[in-house]
Design a protein around this motif. Structure first.
Motif, mmCIF file in Angstrom:
data_model
loop_
_atom_site.group_PDB
_atom_site.id
_atom_site.type_symbol
_atom_site.label_atom_id
_atom_site.label_comp_id
_atom_site.label_asym_id
_atom_site.label_seq_id
_atom_site.Cartn_x
_atom_site.Cartn_y
_atom_site.Cartn_z
ATOM 1 N N GLU A 1 -11.659 -21.287 -18.441
ATOM 2 C CA GLU A 1 -12.654 -20.211 -18.570
ATOM 3 C C GLU A 1 -13.371 -20.299 -19.917
ATOM 4 N N LYS B 1 -29.951 -13.075 -17.890
ATOM 5 C CA LYS B 1 -28.944 -13.014 -16.810
ATOM 6 C C LYS B 1 -29.562 -12.420 -15.543
ATOM 7 N N ARG C 1 -14.511 -16.074 -14.500
ATOM 8 C CA ARG C 1 -13.238 -16.545 -13.959
ATOM 9 C C ARG C 1 -13.477 -17.301 -12.648
ATOM 10 N N GLU C 2 -14.354 -16.736 -11.839
ATOM 11 C CA GLU C 2 -14.680 -17.359 -10.547
ATOM 12 C C GLU C 2 -15.368 -18.703 -10.766
ATOM 13 N N LYS D 1 -17.399 -20.341 -20.727
ATOM 14 C CA LYS D 1 -18.052 -19.416 -21.682
ATOM 15 C C LYS D 1 -18.915 -20.183 -22.681
ATOM 16 N N GLU E 1 -29.994 -14.354 -11.945
ATOM 17 C CA GLU E 1 -29.401 -13.810 -10.709
ATOM 18 C C GLU E 1 -30.483 -13.529 -9.673
ATOM 19 N N GLU F 1 -22.529 -16.199 -8.817
ATOM 20 C CA GLU F 1 -21.322 -15.374 -8.815
ATOM 21 C C GLU F 1 -21.476 -14.128 -9.680
ATOM 22 N N GLU F 2 -22.723 -13.764 -9.981
ATOM 23 C CA GLU F 2 -23.008 -12.569 -10.799
ATOM 24 C C GLU F 2 -22.220 -12.591 -12.106
ATOM 25 N N HIS F 3 -22.143 -13.765 -12.668
ATOM 26 C CA HIS F 3 -21.549 -13.990 -13.987
ATOM 27 C C HIS F 3 -20.083 -13.587 -14.068
ATOM 28 N N ASP F 4 -19.372 -13.805 -12.976
ATOM 29 C CA ASP F 4 -17.909 -13.682 -13.003
ATOM 30 C C ASP F 4 -17.384 -15.035 -13.497
ATOM 31 N N ALA G 1 -22.953 -19.333 -12.384
ATOM 32 C CA ALA G 1 -22.822 -18.003 -12.984
ATOM 33 C C ALA G 1 -23.839 -17.049 -12.356
#
Lengths: 179, 178
Positions: B159, A7, B149-150, B163, A11, B144-147, B141
């Protein structure tokens, strides 16, 4: 490699920002597209106007070149075709006048005769191919090419001075008494 | 002309200035997103900026008639991704025609160390190998920093789907990066 490391790496590779001029370049491009679409919209309008004029001229030519219809005179009333008279009528029948309709060879002209003559010459010119209608469109196009239609700049409301309404003088002062 | 202007009034279309202001606000809030989505495919700054610009130009043309303007970001992401994929494919075809055997250009960051750049290059190669549905979820992901929902809102999918796709994508990436 665990999930957190993955992750973090994803990022990291995506944490890149556009150049500072990016937004400005988007605005410039949008403004340029707007200008192009306005110019092409005005050209389309003028081309349509030219096409409409040409179509009107062609229709007029078609109308004028149709053979004139001869108007039949009104039917003449024939003596003896009247309904049979009753016994109360006088013995000697009164001859009915024969009514003739006026002869109409042309439609009634409602425009200035000089204008009508000029228009007839124009139509004859088209029929005899002395006038090229397609050139009219070209002339129209050239005349409107340099036309630029500018936007109307609306004055912002902030720039307008507020209207000051003075309070009415008190009624007492005017009438000198209470209400 | 008068009929046209009265039609405009009846249709209650917003003033052009209001639309421009609203679009400007959208540009400010979404420009980085559009750029990063394009970069996630092209990995080249100039190409990514070109594609993002084109996406905004398209967005502006459709903005007035867009029924749900609060879904602007979602629309923008989809159109940017599509344009970036098209540009990637046309670049690939052009490179094939020029008979130059090159991998997708990746601009290493001069500030980063060689090792970091190599790690990033390997990661990009692995992301490229993912199927498109998994790739876009991975890229968004990351943006959006792994949000989640966004990401689900941007892709207009549940959602739970985000996932599961992200899980699959990570499994594949781990295998490829081993």
């Amino acid at each position: 490699m665990n999930d957190d490391q993955l992750k973090h790496d994803i990022e990291e590779v995506l944490s890149i920002d556009p150049s500072p001029e990016f937004a400005a370049r988007v605005r410039t491009r949008i403004a340029a597209n707007k200008q192009c679409s306005r110019t092409s919209a005005s050209r389309v309008r003028w081309s349509l106007a030219g096409a409409t004029l040409t179509a009107a001229a062609v229709m007029l030519v078609a109308v004028v070149s149709e053979p004139a219809e001869t108007v039949m005179p009104y039917p003449v009333s024939i003596a003896g075709a009247e309904p049979k008279v009753e016994e109360e009528l006088p013995a000697t029948p009164v001859p009915q006048p024969i009514r003739k309709a006026p002869k109409v060879s042309e439609p009634e002209v409602l425009i200035n005769p000089r204008d009508a003559a000029a228009f007839r010459k124009f139509v004859e010119g088209i029929q005899e191919h002395r006038i090229d209608v397609s050139q009219l469109i070209e002339l129209q196009r050239r005349a409107t090419e340099s036309l630029t239609i500018e936007d109307i700049a609306l004055m912002p409301l902030d720039a307008l001075e507020p209207i000051v309404i003075e309070p009415l003088p008190s009624v007492r002062r005017i009438e000198g008494g209470s209400l | 002309m008068q009929e046209f202007s009265s039609w405009l009034t009846e249709a209650n279309l917003p003033m052009v200035e209001d639309l421009d202001r609203e679009f400007e606000a959208r540009l400010a809030e979404s420009s980085t997103l559009a750029f990063r989505v394009a970069y996630g495919v092209l990995r080249h700054r100039e190409d990514a900026e070109d594609v993002a610009q084109e996406a905004f130009a398209k967005a502006y043309r459709s903005f007035r008639t867009m029924r749900e303007r609060d879904r602007f970001r979602s629309w923008l992401v989809r159109i940017t991704w599509r344009l970036a994929i098209n540009r990637y494919r046309s670049n690939k075809r052009r490179l094939a025609r020029e008979q130059v055997r090159r991998e997708v250009r990746f601009q290493p960051n001069a500030a980063d160390s060689v090792a970091v750049n190599e790690r990033h290059a390997r990661l990009w190669k692995a992301i490229d190998a993912l199927p498109e549905k998994l790739r876009i979820v991975t890229v968004l992901a990351g943006i959006e920093e792994h949000d989640l929902r966004e990401v689900a809102l941007l892709l207009d999918i549940p959602e739970g789907t985000v996932k599961s796709r992200l899980f699959l994508a990570r499994q594949r990436l781990k295998e490829l990066l081993r």
